[in-house]
Design a protein around this motif. Structure first.
Motif, PDB file in Angstrom:
ATOM      1  N   UNK A  36      12.342  -6.410  -7.719  1.00 16.30           N
ATOM      2  CA  UNK A  36      11.369  -5.557  -7.043  1.00 16.30           C
ATOM      3  C   UNK A  36      12.092  -4.828  -5.911  1.00 16.30           C
ATOM      4  N   UNK A  37      11.914  -3.510  -5.880  1.00 16.97           N
ATOM      5  CA  UNK A  37      12.471  -2.695  -4.797  1.00 16.97           C
ATOM      6  C   UNK A  37      11.290  -2.031  -4.108  1.00 16.97           C
ATOM      7  N   UNK A  38      11.146  -2.305  -2.804  1.00 19.80           N
ATOM      8  CA  UNK A  38      10.027  -1.716  -2.086  1.00 19.80           C
ATOM      9  C   UNK A  38      10.372  -1.499  -0.622  1.00 19.80           C
ATOM     10  N   UNK A  39       9.665  -0.556  -0.037  1.00 15.51           N
ATOM     11  CA  UNK A  39       9.768  -0.301   1.399  1.00 15.51           C
ATOM     12  C   UNK A  39       8.397  -0.537   2.007  1.00 15.51           C
ATOM     13  N   UNK A  40       8.401  -1.000   3.255  1.00 14.18           N
ATOM     14  CA  UNK A  40       7.172  -1.411   3.924  1.00 14.18           C
ATOM     15  C   UNK A  40       7.057  -0.662   5.251  1.00 14.18           C
ATOM     16  N   UNK A  41       5.826  -0.230   5.565  1.00 17.37           N
ATOM     17  CA  UNK A  41       5.564   0.572   6.756  1.00 17.37           C
ATOM     18  C   UNK A  41       4.273   0.130   7.425  1.00 17.37           C
ATOM     19  N   UNK A  42       4.194   0.355   8.722  1.00 17.90           N
ATOM     20  CA  UNK A  42       2.923   0.224   9.419  1.00 17.90           C
ATOM     21  C   UNK A  42       2.093   1.464   9.108  1.00 17.90           C
ATOM     22  N   UNK A  43       0.800   1.371   9.305  1.00 20.25           N
ATOM     23  CA  UNK A  43      -0.111   2.472   9.026  1.00 20.25           C
ATOM     24  C   UNK A  43      -0.755   2.893  10.347  1.00 20.25           C
ATOM     25  N   UNK A  44      -0.788   4.204  10.593  1.00 17.67           N
ATOM     26  CA  UNK A  44      -1.217   4.726  11.896  1.00 17.67           C
ATOM     27  C   UNK A  44      -2.685   5.118  11.985  1.00 17.67           C
ATOM     28  N   UNK A  45      -3.358   5.258  10.846  1.00 22.21           N
ATOM     29  CA  UNK A  45      -4.777   5.619  10.858  1.00 22.21           C
ATOM     30  C   UNK A  45      -5.418   5.169   9.551  1.00 22.21           C
ATOM     31  N   UNK A  46      -6.738   5.278   9.483  1.00 24.08           N
ATOM     32  CA  UNK A  46      -7.413   4.897   8.234  1.00 24.08           C
ATOM     33  C   UNK A  46      -7.661   6.103   7.324  1.00 24.08           C
ATOM     34  N   UNK A  47      -6.927   7.192   7.553  1.00 21.98           N
ATOM     35  CA  UNK A  47      -7.056   8.394   6.712  1.00 21.98           C
ATOM     36  C   UNK A  47      -6.757   8.099   5.243  1.00 21.98           C
ATOM     37  N   UNK A  48      -5.952   7.075   4.966  1.00 27.69           N
ATOM     38  CA  UNK A  48      -5.610   6.717   3.592  1.00 27.69           C
ATOM     39  C   UNK A  48      -6.848   6.336   2.782  1.00 27.69           C
ATOM     40  N   UNK A  49      -7.897   5.850   3.444  1.00 30.30           N
ATOM     41  CA  UNK A  49      -9.094   5.399   2.723  1.00 30.30           C
ATOM     42  C   UNK A  49      -9.758   6.539   1.958  1.00 30.30           C
ATOM     43  N   UNK A  50      -9.684   7.756   2.491  1.00 24.99           N
ATOM     44  CA  UNK A  50     -10.271   8.914   1.801  1.00 24.99           C
ATOM     45  C   UNK A  50      -9.475   9.277   0.559  1.00 24.99           C
TER      46      UNK A  50
END
Length: 158
Positions: free
Chosen positions: A3-17
């Motif tokens: 498995x190759x993956x990168x991980x990030x923090x999320x700055x807002x809930x805009x992704x929900x839309x």
């Protein structure tokens, strides 16, 4: 099975839309040895047993084996897990050719929101959505196995 993956923090809930899918996940760890972890997971009504190996030095890749198991078996195995069971919602967001999985944690990890993107190779490029924040790839405290034993709520108290 690598498995190759990168991980990030999320700055807002805009992704929900932008989400194309949302599921509830409960997961626990039967083993959190530094060389390997054994995870039991319930994704909505489906169970999974997963073995993950030690991460590479840069934190981008590691061995992963996963097997689907009946819900009843996953529920029974969750009772044998180390403390604490992780509770989260996972949103899937398609961004060009990649799918980001964004985990919104509850319980002892409430307030933590992390996005992961799986890659075909370590230096693969991908579009960075506006809601993606600081990269935390390879930072062990963000691994789910660590969040179960050292949850987000205690980070500032140590």
């Amino acid at each position: 099975m690598i498995e190759i993956e990168r991980k990030f923090l999320v700055t807002s809930d805009a992704f929900k839309k932008e989400a194309i899918k949302k599921i509830r996940i409960s997961q626990g760890f039967l083993n959190t040895h530094p060389e390997r972890t054994v995870r039991v997971r319930l994704k909505d009504d489906q169970g999974y047993l997963t073995v993950k190996g030690k991460s590479s030095k840069n934190g981008l890749s590691r061995f992963e084996w996963e097997k689907e198991i009946p819900k009843s078996e996953a529920e029974a195995l969750l009772k044998l897990c180390e403390p604490t069971i992780i509770d989260k919602e996972r949103y899937e967001v398609k961004v060009k050719n990649h799918t980001f999985e964004i985990d919104v944690f509850f319980g002892d990890n409430k307030g933590l929101v992390v996005a992961e993107v799986e890659l075909a190779f370590e230096n693969e490029t991908f579009e960075i959505p506006e809601w993606l924040g600081a990269e935390v790839t390879g930072q062990i405290k963000f691994y789910n196995s660590q969040l179960s034993s050292h949850p987000f709520k205690v980070w500032g108290k140590q």
